[in-house]
Design a protein around this motif. Structure first.
Motif, short mmCIF file in Angstrom:
data_model
loop_
_atom_site.label_atom_id
_atom_site.label_comp_id
_atom_site.label_asym_id
_atom_site.label_seq_id
_atom_site.Cartn_x
_atom_site.Cartn_y
_atom_site.Cartn_z
N LEU A 21 0.87 -1.19 0.16
CA LEU A 21 -0.12 0.12 0.06
C LEU A 21 0.76 1.35 0.05
O LEU A 21 0.58 2.19 -0.88
CB LEU A 21 -0.99 0.14 1.11
N ALA A 22 1.86 1.25 0.74
CA ALA A 22 2.90 2.30 0.75
C ALA A 22 3.29 2.69 -0.54
O ALA A 22 3.52 3.84 -1.08
CB ALA A 22 3.99 2.12 1.76
N GLY A 23 3.72 1.60 -1.14
CA GLY A 23 4.39 1.65 -2.55
C GLY A 23 3.40 2.20 -3.60
O GLY A 23 3.80 2.89 -4.56
N ALA A 24 2.31 1.59 -3.55
CA ALA A 24 1.09 2.05 -4.26
C ALA A 24 0.98 3.60 -4.25
O ALA A 24 0.75 4.14 -5.33
CB ALA A 24 0.07 1.32 -4.21
N TRP A 25 0.71 3.96 -3.23
CA TRP A 25 0.66 5.53 -2.85
C TRP A 25 1.73 6.38 -3.28
O TRP A 25 1.69 7.35 -3.84
CB TRP A 25 0.12 5.83 -1.75
N ALA A 26 3.07 5.85 -2.99
CA ALA A 26 4.10 6.55 -3.44
C ALA A 26 4.42 6.74 -5.01
O ALA A 26 4.91 7.66 -5.44
CB ALA A 26 5.49 5.97 -2.76
N SER A 27 4.05 5.58 -5.65
CA SER A 27 4.16 5.67 -7.05
C SER A 27 3.17 6.51 -7.66
O SER A 27 3.26 6.99 -8.92
CB SER A 27 3.75 4.32 -7.52
N ARG A 28 2.21 6.91 -7.13
CA ARG A 28 1.27 8.08 -7.38
C ARG A 28 1.83 9.54 -7.11
O ARG A 28 0.95 10.40 -7.11
CB ARG A 28 -0.23 7.81 -6.94
N GLY A 29 2.89 9.47 -6.75
CA GLY A 29 3.38 11.09 -6.35
C GLY A 29 3.15 11.52 -4.78
O GLY A 29 3.52 12.63 -4.60
N ARG A 185 11.76 -5.85 -3.31
CA ARG A 185 10.82 -5.50 -4.39
C ARG A 185 9.39 -5.42 -4.15
O ARG A 185 8.99 -6.23 -3.31
CB ARG A 185 11.13 -5.94 -5.67
N LEU A 186 8.75 -4.85 -4.89
CA LEU A 186 7.40 -4.72 -4.70
C LEU A 186 6.74 -5.90 -5.88
O LEU A 186 7.30 -5.66 -6.97
CB LEU A 186 6.75 -3.42 -4.89
N VAL A 187 5.61 -6.32 -5.67
CA VAL A 187 5.08 -7.08 -6.83
C VAL A 187 5.11 -6.45 -8.27
O VAL A 187 5.12 -6.99 -9.15
CB VAL A 187 3.65 -8.08 -6.47
N GLY A 188 4.67 -5.10 -8.14
CA GLY A 188 4.60 -4.36 -9.45
C GLY A 188 5.97 -3.94 -10.14
O GLY A 188 5.93 -3.99 -11.55
N GLU A 189 6.97 -4.33 -9.45
CA GLU A 189 8.22 -4.19 -10.00
C GLU A 189 8.74 -5.32 -10.66
O GLU A 189 9.40 -5.57 -11.55
CB GLU A 189 9.34 -3.68 -9.01
N LEU A 190 8.14 -6.51 -9.95
CA LEU A 190 8.26 -7.83 -10.27
C LEU A 190 7.65 -8.31 -11.64
O LEU A 190 8.02 -8.95 -12.75
CB LEU A 190 8.10 -9.05 -9.53
N ASP A 191 6.33 -7.86 -11.75
CA ASP A 191 5.27 -8.16 -12.95
C ASP A 191 4.25 -7.01 -12.89
O ASP A 191 3.41 -7.33 -12.19
CB ASP A 191 4.93 -9.31 -12.72
#
Length: 217
Positions: A21-29, A185-191
């Motif tokens: 969740l932290a990674g998802a929100w960070a990826s949105r700036g 890594r996060l799953v979005g970075e893996l796939d």
């Protein structure tokens, strides 16, 4: 906004969900800080593994496994759009502090019979916190769901009219999450387009919607 992932039962995936969740929100700036309030320090270990791999920092990770969390977390929130608390298993004082710090409590549960997914103790702590924080919002999150299982559907239906209610978005039992924990890594970075990444995007968007509705007069 301070989001705490809490459940006194271990092994329900609190750290995995908190990191993603932290990674998802960070990826949105958004500016995101993750507080590792679990004495085991699994989120800190993940962050250190990421650093050893030479990967860029996505969000800050701070170790804060003490019962002054409710006083310290709001200070961290001044410099962040989202603060995510990875809570402890079965540490009542620290759990109470995390509940008092949070604006939204997420309770990860696995599809199982009623007596398996939520202890009366956890719900009692939530009720106690609402005496002091009546505006505290809480939701169950169905995590580690097997593909197309009847049990997951039945658990969701059982929780539909429950307080706290269950989020619509669910997260599956997937190898990608185990790989992400080991690799930093996060799953979005893996796939990026894989099912695990899509589930996290949907979950983070639903939770962000809750945050937006809270801020609307």
């Amino acid at each position: 906004m301070i989001v705490a992932l809490l459940n006194q039962k271990g092994g329900v995936g609190k750290t995995t969900l908190a990191l993603h969740l932290a990674g998802a929100w960070a990826s949105r700036g958004q500016r995101v800080t993750l507080i590792d309030a679990d004495p085991q320090g699994s989120a800190l270990d993940w962050s250190q593994q990421r650093s050893r791999e030479g990967l860029p920092r996505l969000f800050g990770v701070v170790g804060l496994a003490r019962d002054t969390l409710h006083r310290e977390a709001p200070e961290l929130a001044r410099d962040a759009d989202m603060v995510v608390i990875d809570g402890p298993p079965r540490v009542a004082g620290l759990m109470r502090s995390a509940l008092l710090a949070a604006d939204l409590v997420l309770i990860p549960v696995q599809p199982s019979p009623l007596d398996g997914w939520a202890s009366a103790e956890m719900l009692a702590l939530l009720s106690e916190a609402r005496i002091y924080r009546p505006e505290l919002v809480a939701r169950f999150v169905l995590n580690r769901c097997g593909a197309r299982t009847v049990l997951a559907r039945e658990t969701a239906e059982t929780l539909a009219d429950h307080d706290p209610p269950v989020l619509v978005s669910t997260v599956g039992q997937r190898v990608a999450f185990a790989m992400s924990a080991q690799s930093g890594r996060l799953v979005g970075e893996l796939d990026e387009g894989g099912p695990a990444a899509r589930e996290i995007i949907a979950l983070s968007a639903e939770i962000a919607g809750l945050a937006g509705s809270r801020s609307t007069p």
